[in-house]
Design an enzyme around this catalytic site. Structure first.
Site, PDB file in Angstrom:
ATOM      1  CD  GLU A 197      -2.833  -0.829  -0.218  1.00 12.38           C
ATOM      2  OE1 GLU A 197      -3.208   0.296  -0.581  1.00 12.38           O
ATOM      3  OE2 GLU A 197      -3.027  -1.847  -0.904  1.00 12.38           O
ATOM      4  CD  GLU A 250      -3.092  -3.193  -7.199  1.00  9.83           C
ATOM      5  OE1 GLU A 250      -2.582  -3.862  -6.289  1.00  9.83           O
ATOM      6  OE2 GLU A 250      -3.597  -2.079  -7.016  1.00  9.83           O
TER       7      GLU A 250
HETATM    8 ZN   LIG Z   1      -2.680  -2.386  -4.624  1.00  7.90          ZN
END
Ligand SMILES: [Zn+2]
Length: 340
Positions: A197, A250
């Site tokens: 994160e 991501e």
């Molecule tokens: Zn993520």
């Protein structure tokens, strides 16, 4: 990581960008779009030749083109070119707005600072931030990140009702839902989630999401003008632009997060273990909840098996980063600054 990782969520940190995301849909379905539709009705086709020959439009397009080229940036690790123009203050302001909304929803479920899990998460975040600040090559970003008021919120939820989730807002507010803790299993699992994160912030992913919103709105409008159809255009933009970009972000966050784990002297071999537990959870959810609560995640995040495979392939480099970080030296993280 959003679904789950709202945390898994590039999108989640930016869930609050819902306002901007919805603009695309709202614009095409609102009374304004209805007015445009009437114009189609009257003339049957839009006079694009007049529009294209308009000088003010030409200057606007040239100006926007120059702005687009000037604000090109290179993303870390994938080296993909991206459009990045949103300044730190604007990103922080969006983060503040999101924060207020999320607090309204979860204020009564925040575990007190006296809870042992708070101390554990604080220790992990301090280590990650320390390593991130020490290894960044961007002094401006570090100055900005240090200026933020970092805060941790562990949210107590019913795991049957709220999927595993964690995210960091661009204003330094960290949220971790209790439903993800069993999958994290231990300190290294929580660090895996939070390093991922934090990496979204280090890689300017929230900024990138915000930067692209006007482009998507313009594209959606142009497509609507050309076709008179709205829903399909949104789908096209999501399938061709939004989702692939989200999956790339991501992967970038995975990679940066893994390096951060290594530099912070967490156990890098536990990173794939965490993702295996996550995969098992996904399998468990498949068939029932997947279609509803995990649907968004599956469309914006890379396949978990692919993530595990990628992480395994990075291991040799991660091992050498771990070694060069003097992780075996006693006390490297005993004298931590506190960022809270
Ligand atoms: Zn993520």
């Amino acid at each position: 990581m959003k679904w789950i990782f709202g945390f898994r969520g590039v999108k989640s940190p930016v869930r609050s960008f819902l306002a901007t995301r919805n603009c695309i849909r709202t614009f095409s379905q609102s009374p304004r779009s209805h007015a445009t539709y009437k114009r189609f009705e009257n003339s049957q086709s839009y006079d694009f030749s007049r529009l294209v020959s308009s000088k003010p439009l030409l200057y606007t397009v040239l100006g926007l083109g120059a702005f687009y080229v000037y604000n090109q940036d290179e993303a870390p690790f994938t080296n993909r070119r991206r459009f990045l123009w949103v300044p730190y203050w604007m990103e922080k302001r969006v983060g503040d707005m999101s924060y207020r909304q999320i607090l309204l929803q979860y204020k009564k479920q925040i575990v007190p600072h006296s809870d042992p899990i708070y101390a554990k998460v604080s220790g992990i975040v301090n280590r990650l931030l320390e390593a991130a600040f020490e290894n960044s090559r961007d002094p401006k970003q570090i100055e900005h990140l240090k200026s933020l008021k970092w805060e941790i919120h562990v949210i107590q939820v019913n795991p049957k009702e709220t999927p595993p989730n964690a995210f960091i807002l661009p204003n330094g507010k960290i949220f971790i839902f209790s439903s993800i803790l069993p999958i994290c299993h231990d300190t290294n699992g929580i660090a895996t989630v939070l390093s991922h994160e934090l990496s979204h912030q280090l890689a300017h992913h929230s900024m990138e999401q915000l930067s692209k919103q006007p482009v998507y709105m313009a594209l959606s409008t142009l497509l609507y003008m050309a076709t008179g159809v709205s829903g399909f255009n949104d789908l096209l933009i999501a399938g061709l632009l939004t989702m692939p970009a989200s999956r790339e972000m991501e992967s970038e966050a995975d990679r940066i997060g893994c390096e951060l784990m290594a530099r912070s002297c967490f156990d890098i071999y536990q990173i794939p273990r965490f993702w295996e537990r996550m995969h098992a959870f996904e399998e468990q959810q498949s068939g029932q909840a997947r279609t509803s609560m995990l649907n968004e995640f599956f469309s914006t995040h890379p396949n978990t098996n692919k993530r595990i495979h990628d992480i395994q392939s990075w291991m040799p480099q991660l091992e050498s980063i771990s070694e060069s970080s003097n992780c075996h030296q006693y006390g490297q993280f005993n004298q931590l600054r506190s960022f809270f």
